[in-house]
Design an enzyme around this catalytic site. Structure first.
Site, short mmCIF file in Angstrom:
data_model
loop_
_atom_site.label_atom_id
_atom_site.label_comp_id
_atom_site.label_asym_id
_atom_site.label_seq_id
_atom_site.Cartn_x
_atom_site.Cartn_y
_atom_site.Cartn_z
N LYS A 13 18.47 23.86 7.12
CA LYS A 13 17.72 23.50 5.91
C LYS A 13 16.52 24.44 5.88
CE LYS A 13 14.45 20.64 3.74
NZ LYS A 13 13.53 21.81 3.76
N GLY A 42 8.30 19.52 13.28
CA GLY A 42 7.39 19.23 12.16
C GLY A 42 6.57 17.99 12.40
N GLY A 74 9.87 13.77 11.09
CA GLY A 74 10.80 13.63 12.21
C GLY A 74 11.29 12.20 12.34
N GLU A 126 10.70 17.58 17.44
CA GLU A 126 9.44 17.92 18.12
C GLU A 126 8.37 17.71 17.08
OE1 GLU A 126 6.37 20.07 18.42
OE2 GLU A 126 7.60 21.85 18.79
N CYS A 186 1.51 23.48 17.49
CA CYS A 186 1.73 22.11 17.95
C CYS A 186 1.03 21.86 19.27
CB CYS A 186 3.22 21.81 18.05
SG CYS A 186 4.17 23.14 18.73
N GLU A 201 -3.60 13.20 14.64
CA GLU A 201 -3.59 14.66 14.63
C GLU A 201 -4.13 15.20 13.31
OE1 GLU A 201 0.30 16.44 14.84
OE2 GLU A 201 -0.49 18.42 15.31
#
Lengths: 528, 528
Positions: free
Chosen positions: B183, B240, B245, B264, B301, B392
């Site tokens: 995708k 992402g 996720g 992840e 990340c 985050e």
């Protein structure tokens, strides 16, 4: 002596009000012992203790955990005849089976102890620093497996020893460094309590932390749900039905922090009989399969519930011979009246489908909890059109599917759900012409068997007991063999970590002498 | 040239009506290219082709798959400057970063090619028969990894090369033997199309089956959902946000046949600064962390979003020095205006919490898509009482937590969600007094770092890029390094299988010369 209580860590506690008994299927009556279900408070206490135990147990050396596992094996043996008697009373399984399964259980515990003493199971990988690398220096990275945390184990009905209280899931989780909370299987709570007492004695003798093991009495709906939903539980092992396993999987997936559930569930274990095999060996395979279908009253997850071939005179002969051979066998006891009821219900449902021919059904009067072995046959077309015919009937039961041709046979295989095993019966060179059949079968199974029966699961590193859904909830893992420990561990990397603070497995010296992948080469040598 | 179409296998197709563009954040305007989203029919076609390709691709030799992966690397290089230009226009990342990331992506592809040529990655385990064993003979069992089936890959916004179209997930899945449907990430659809064209050219040059790779344009809500729910898809890779996720994880878990999702996701990468480290090296760490927090506009990340220490004069000095150092750095561009908006929103939310002190915030006028680096500080008590402070904020942002004492510091660590990394900054021998801190930190992370910064993820076998939820959806796997292939494979056992019909990896002769565990010993020797 059976106390009828849960082990919350090393304490026998029973504050609850709900009382349950187990059932003797041979005598068709309840066993005398009364068990008390764990309360919500007791459940939380057990998990909290497990979480506290994890803080220290996770770092125990392989040697120390091995001594614990070996002590469990010793203590199970020390329970002697009493344990075997309770086992037979709660399962209806014969004494010989109890002895054999006890041997297997002890063998599993000792195999994990050996794995721990050898030590390479942690999959140590080391990439040493390259300070002079351009444009950036390479850091030192070292990786090994560490335990996930407290694991909940749901024992199975059909292996009161080997897949229950101190069975494969418990042994592998304890080996990994994970405390274990067992949900005692309600059909053999007494057996479970005795085995739990052996684990607790072993834990004391080898100075394990309080809470490293608990054994709780209760139902799946209340106790099982509470355990899987508990935030301090980090993984689940389950052996049983698709409905049960899926319910736990769904519950775990919905948690704020989802956790892995390894559920080993249903399977009908397709067997493909190729033309020459039935032509030249129909009698041999009929005898072998009559035995495999009825072995342990058909109560094995690897029981052959489906035999597929291409229509021919020899397949017809095999069908007749299997019918004759299986009719000679005396029915035996099922584990519980509820399992016997489910067997009858499932068998009757499949027998009542359209275009089904019953080729063997044991009809004489038998003990109410004995199962009458039954074999049906249908055409490939009928099988493909009716999904009900591929449902598992847990017990001595099998369906023979007679396909029009090889194409239909492949279509039947491709239409199957995931399976623990797939078997090919073949004679001479014919196998070479059936690569498409093998390829299709491999896609659906965890283990391929050539000219054998699927029952009998060897406990060894090369065994894969699992398979595509719904044979298991995650086909990437096995429930049997030392690699089953991988369900309960995760790798952790240490970057530029001081050598003296690293786990021994990753230190330069390699004092443990384990196999490690160092800079892309497998070696047991120290790092200079 | 950019066509604006999806690759359904090797065909560029765009039958749909929905048109989208990408955005140039440096110029704050849309890029010129127009892309067409894939239709439901096109999506189904791509998955069906992947499923058909799987039937042959799964059995390709390591050599053949390696030639494909190396050809992909070659074709990416051959795209030359055009690719780098589109990358910078769609990401706002500088040319140097584009070159570096391209190098990394090519390196990953070649590392998997090498892994395939070496061959031992299949984890072959062989237990040979013991016909004379009592009471039953031991069967011959041989186990190796085989691919799961078609894999769907969701690329990440922040690594248009290395974690996207032909990034780590795609490379590892193709190496495993799994066809891939990508995708395409909506922020860099043009970059994705060019990279996809390289994969398609490589597939043709090396005679891969049609459908081994597709690249689809569309939104997460329609295309993403359709792909994850498709019954022929067998696994999912995602990099992402937690929300994204988790949505895919939930969708996959609810399927009639649940499939593994490796996602992840978010991480704030806690850094513990011990007293002597701030006392003796506050300037060094302030400079290093000012760089790490702002590197790549904080869009990694592994960006250090949390620094934890015990209140002291030296921690105060470190805080001031970090503030000074980070204020000297010129702000840089974020990937997209939506990411910039989220950064501002997240930062403002945390800044607006009670008892928060802003110690650094770049305030000068800047390009609208540039991020103003920001550092806050709070007490341990405030942090523990307010869960929002551990959310985050994707971008150049960090919170310094000043704890009362070591106990509070450990409490703060234990209260954290799962993290990709955890770092300890320490000086001299003090580390030996903090084993409880290390133990608590290890429990929450996938990678521990000593005296360094968490940004910078080395691609090597000992790397673990993942961690306890929500750092990843399954802490037992890694997204980086050759072991990431394990996400896409399952072991299959062959019992008593004829030697000539076994995969080469399991045959007696070991023609491939791979490492195998034979009767409990690792060896490259043939079996007699």
């Amino acid at each position: 002596m059976i106390e009828g209580k849960s082990y919350i860590g090393s304490q026998l506690i029973a504050e609850g009000d709900i009382k349950v008994k187990t059932f003797n299927p041979e005598l068709n009556e309840d066993n005398p012992w009364v068990f008390t279900e764990a309360t919500a408070l007791e459940i939380d206490k057990a998990v909290t203790l497990a979480d506290e135990a994890f803080a220290t147990y996770k770092d125990y050396s392989g040697e120390r955990k091995a001594s614990f596992l070996n002590a469990i094996a010793d203590e199970i043996v020390a329970l002697g005849d009493q344990l075997l008697e309770v086992y037979t009373k709660e399962s209806g399984l014969p004494r010989g089976r109890a002895e054999g399964e006890r041997g297997r259980t002890i063998g599993q515990l000792r195999a994990f102890a050996e794995m721990l003493l050898e030590g390479s199971w942690v999959d140590a990988v080391i990439d040493t620093a390259i300070p002079e690398r351009q444009p950036f220096p390479r850091v030192d990275l070292r990786k090994m497996n560490v335990p996930l945390g407290p694991v909940v184990v749901f024992g199975s009905s059909n292996f009161p020893f080997a897949f229950s209280t101190a069975g494969g899931d418990t042994a592998s989780a304890l080996a990994a460094g994970c405390p274990v909370i067992v949900k005692s299987h309600s059909m053999h709570v007494g057996t479970g309590e005795l085995v739990a007492s052996a684990v607790i004695r072993a834990a004391k003798k080898t100075n394990m932390p309080e809470g490293v093991f608990s054994n709780l009495i209760g139902s799946g709906r209340t106790l099982g749900t509470a355990l899987v939903a508990h935030p301090k539980v980090k993984a689940v092992g389950f052996t049983g039905s698709i409905a049960g396993g899926r319910a736990l999987f769904d519950l775990a997936a919905k948690r704020p922090e989802p956790i892995p559930v390894f559920a080993e569930m249903g399977s009908i274990n397709p067997v493909v009989i190729l033309p020459k095999a039935s032509e030249m060996n129909s009698k041999k395979w009929a005898t072998a399969y009559a035995g495999s279908i009825t072995m342990g009253t058909g109560q094995f997850c690897t029981n052959p519930g489906l035999i597929i071939g291409v229509k021919s005179d020899s397949l017809k002969r095999f069908t007749e011979e299997l019918s004759q051979e299986i009719s000679k066998i005396n029915p035996t006891c099922m584990l519980h009246h509820s399992i016997k009821n489910n067997f009858d219900k499932g068998r009757d449902l499949l027998m009542s489908q359209e275009n089904v021919e019953v080729i063997a059904k044991y009809n004489e009067d038998i003990n109410p909890n004995y199962a009458a072995q039954t074999v049906l046959t249908v055409s490939g077309k009928t099988f493909l059109e009716n999904k009900t015919l591929s449902e598992e009937v847990f017990g001595p039961f099998s369906v023979i599917v007679q396909c029009e041709n090889e194409d239909e046979l492949i279509t039947v295989i491709k239409a199957l759900d995931g399976q623990l095993t797939g078997t090919i019966l073949s004679e001479g060179d014919e196998i070479n012409e059936y690569s498409n059949v093998i390829s299709a079968l491999q896609n659906r199974v965890g283990r391929l068997i050539f000219n054998g029966v699927p029952t009998g699961v060897e406990v060894c590193p090369a065994m894969l007991h699992g398979g595509p859904y719904p044979a298991s909830s995650d086909s990437r893992f096995t429930a049997v063999g030392i690699n089953s420990v991988k369900r309960w561990v995760r790798p952790v990397s240490f970057q530029d970590w001081p050598n003296s603070l690293l786990p021994k497995e990753l230190q330069n010296e390699n004092q443990l002498g384990i196999s490690r992948m160092v800079n892309n080469t497998v070696t047991t040598l120290p790092i200079e």
